[in-house]
Scaffold this motif. Structure first.
Motif, PDB file in Angstrom:
ATOM      1  N   SER A  21       7.994  -3.366  11.995  1.00  0.00           N
ATOM      2  CA  SER A  21       6.589  -3.699  12.229  1.00  0.00           C
ATOM      3  C   SER A  21       6.446  -5.185  12.536  1.00  0.00           C
ATOM      4  CB  SER A  21       5.752  -3.364  10.994  1.00  0.00           C
ATOM      5  OG  SER A  21       5.837  -1.993  10.690  1.00  0.00           O
ATOM      6  N   GLU A  67      -2.041  -1.089   5.188  1.00  0.00           N
ATOM      7  CA  GLU A  67      -1.562  -0.711   3.883  1.00  0.00           C
ATOM      8  C   GLU A  67      -0.564   0.444   3.951  1.00  0.00           C
ATOM      9  OE1 GLU A  67      -5.632  -2.053   1.496  1.00  0.00           O
ATOM     10  OE2 GLU A  67      -5.115   0.060   1.694  1.00  0.00           O
ATOM     11  N   GLU A  68      -0.506   1.150   5.057  1.00  0.00           N
ATOM     12  CA  GLU A  68       0.445   2.242   5.201  1.00  0.00           C
ATOM     13  C   GLU A  68       1.858   1.708   5.449  1.00  0.00           C
ATOM     14  OE1 GLU A  68      -0.992   4.712   8.311  1.00  0.00           O
ATOM     15  OE2 GLU A  68      -2.843   5.239   7.272  1.00  0.00           O
ATOM     16  N   VAL A  69       1.968   0.468   5.841  1.00  0.00           N
ATOM     17  CA  VAL A  69       3.262  -0.154   6.117  1.00  0.00           C
ATOM     18  C   VAL A  69       3.797  -0.766   4.833  1.00  0.00           C
ATOM     19  CG1 VAL A  69       4.438  -1.938   7.461  1.00  0.00           C
ATOM     20  CG2 VAL A  69       2.572  -0.624   8.489  1.00  0.00           C
ATOM     21  N   SER A  70       5.083  -0.567   4.564  1.00  0.00           N
ATOM     22  CA  SER A  70       5.692  -1.190   3.393  1.00  0.00           C
ATOM     23  C   SER A  70       5.563  -2.707   3.492  1.00  0.00           C
ATOM     24  CB  SER A  70       7.178  -0.813   3.325  1.00  0.00           C
ATOM     25  OG  SER A  70       7.831  -1.561   2.332  1.00  0.00           O
ATOM     26  N   ASP A  90      -7.391  -2.747   7.925  1.00  0.00           N
ATOM     27  CA  ASP A  90      -6.748  -3.010   6.646  1.00  0.00           C
ATOM     28  C   ASP A  90      -6.078  -1.748   6.119  1.00  0.00           C
ATOM     29  OD1 ASP A  90      -7.538  -5.594   6.724  1.00  0.00           O
ATOM     30  OD2 ASP A  90      -9.275  -5.337   5.415  1.00  0.00           O
ATOM     31  N   GLY A  91      -6.733  -0.630   6.280  1.00  0.00           N
ATOM     32  CA  GLY A  91      -6.168   0.628   5.815  1.00  0.00           C
ATOM     33  C   GLY A  91      -4.892   0.965   6.538  1.00  0.00           C
ATOM     34  N   ALA A  92      -4.865   0.696   7.860  1.00  0.00           N
ATOM     35  CA  ALA A  92      -3.652   0.953   8.636  1.00  0.00           C
ATOM     36  C   ALA A  92      -2.523   0.061   8.166  1.00  0.00           C
ATOM     37  CB  ALA A  92      -3.922   0.744  10.130  1.00  0.00           C
TER      38      ALA A  92
END
Length: 222
Positions: free
Chosen positions: A168, A52-55, A48-50
């Motif tokens: 992505s 959230e780094e994506v727009s 989930d953290g990864a």
């Protein structure tokens, strides 16, 4: 066993040891289960953290769609039913509330923009799988289709910013609903002063050029 200890005492010690191990086994198994669950939670948290780094705009599946047919919904006065080629084996069926703003003839044949990774839902009894994106003024009195330039292929995924930029993987339909991805993107979708669709400062582009509406500048998109 100790040579000074008799066989019967040694047997008793052995039996007590076996019982102790047997009694402890459930606790060991429970501890192992807890450890496995903790590891799974940590893995999900890292994923989930990864993400959230994506727009969030990178996670919506916005595609070029060719409208093959458009006609009025038999049970809803304000809805059209459209059959749209979005590059899949069969056309998508999508319902849209565009009857007050344009004729079916104005929709048929257009290369429109489709939000494709939404779950199918019934609108007045008819399944609708996706959403046609349009521009509108704040009063929602004027609505125009977002359209692609000639040469954009049905099914190609629209990008935001440069066409040559990396993209992505989009969210699944379940992820879109669970994480409210579209709700995060929609408020920042607008047309520019030149009627080009954009997310913040990033223009919506296809392989053939930018996506535009006919005349609504600085308009909302939805």
């Amino acid at each position: 066993f100790d040579r000074r200890t008799g066989p019967s005492q040694a047997m008793a010690f052995a039996l007590r040891a076996v019982h102790s191990i047997a009694a402890a086994a459930p606790a060991f198994r429970a501890t192992a289960r807890v450890a496995r669950r903790a590891a799974a939670v940590q893995t999900r948290a890292m994923a989930d953290g990864a993400g959230e780094e994506v727009s969030p705009v990178e996670l919506v599946d916005v595609r070029v769609g060719k409208v093959l047919k458009a006609y009025k919904h038999p049970e809803a006065d304000k809805l059209y039913i459209e059959e749209i080629d979005v590059g899949e084996a069969e056309p998508r069926q999508i319902c849209s509330g565009l009857v007050p703003y344009m004729s079916a003839e104005e929709i048929e044949g257009q290369n429109v923009i489709v939000l494709a990774n939404l779950k199918s839902r019934n609108l007045a009894g008819v399944p609708s799988h996706g959403m046609i994106l349009c521009a509108s003024d704040e009063a929602h009195e004027n609505v125009e289709l977002l359209v692609c330039p000639e040469g954009a292929a049905p099914g190609e995924r629209v990008k935001f910013g440069s066409w040559d930029g990396e993209q992505s993987e989009p969210h699944t339909e379940n992820q879109m609903k669970k994480k409210k991805t579209w709700e995060k993107v929609a408020p920042d979708l607008k047309t520019t002063a030149d009627c080009v669709a954009a997310y913040k400062e990033l223009e919506m582009v296809t392989s053939a050029g930018p996506v535009k509406c006919k005349s609504l500048a600085n308009a909302l998109i939805g």
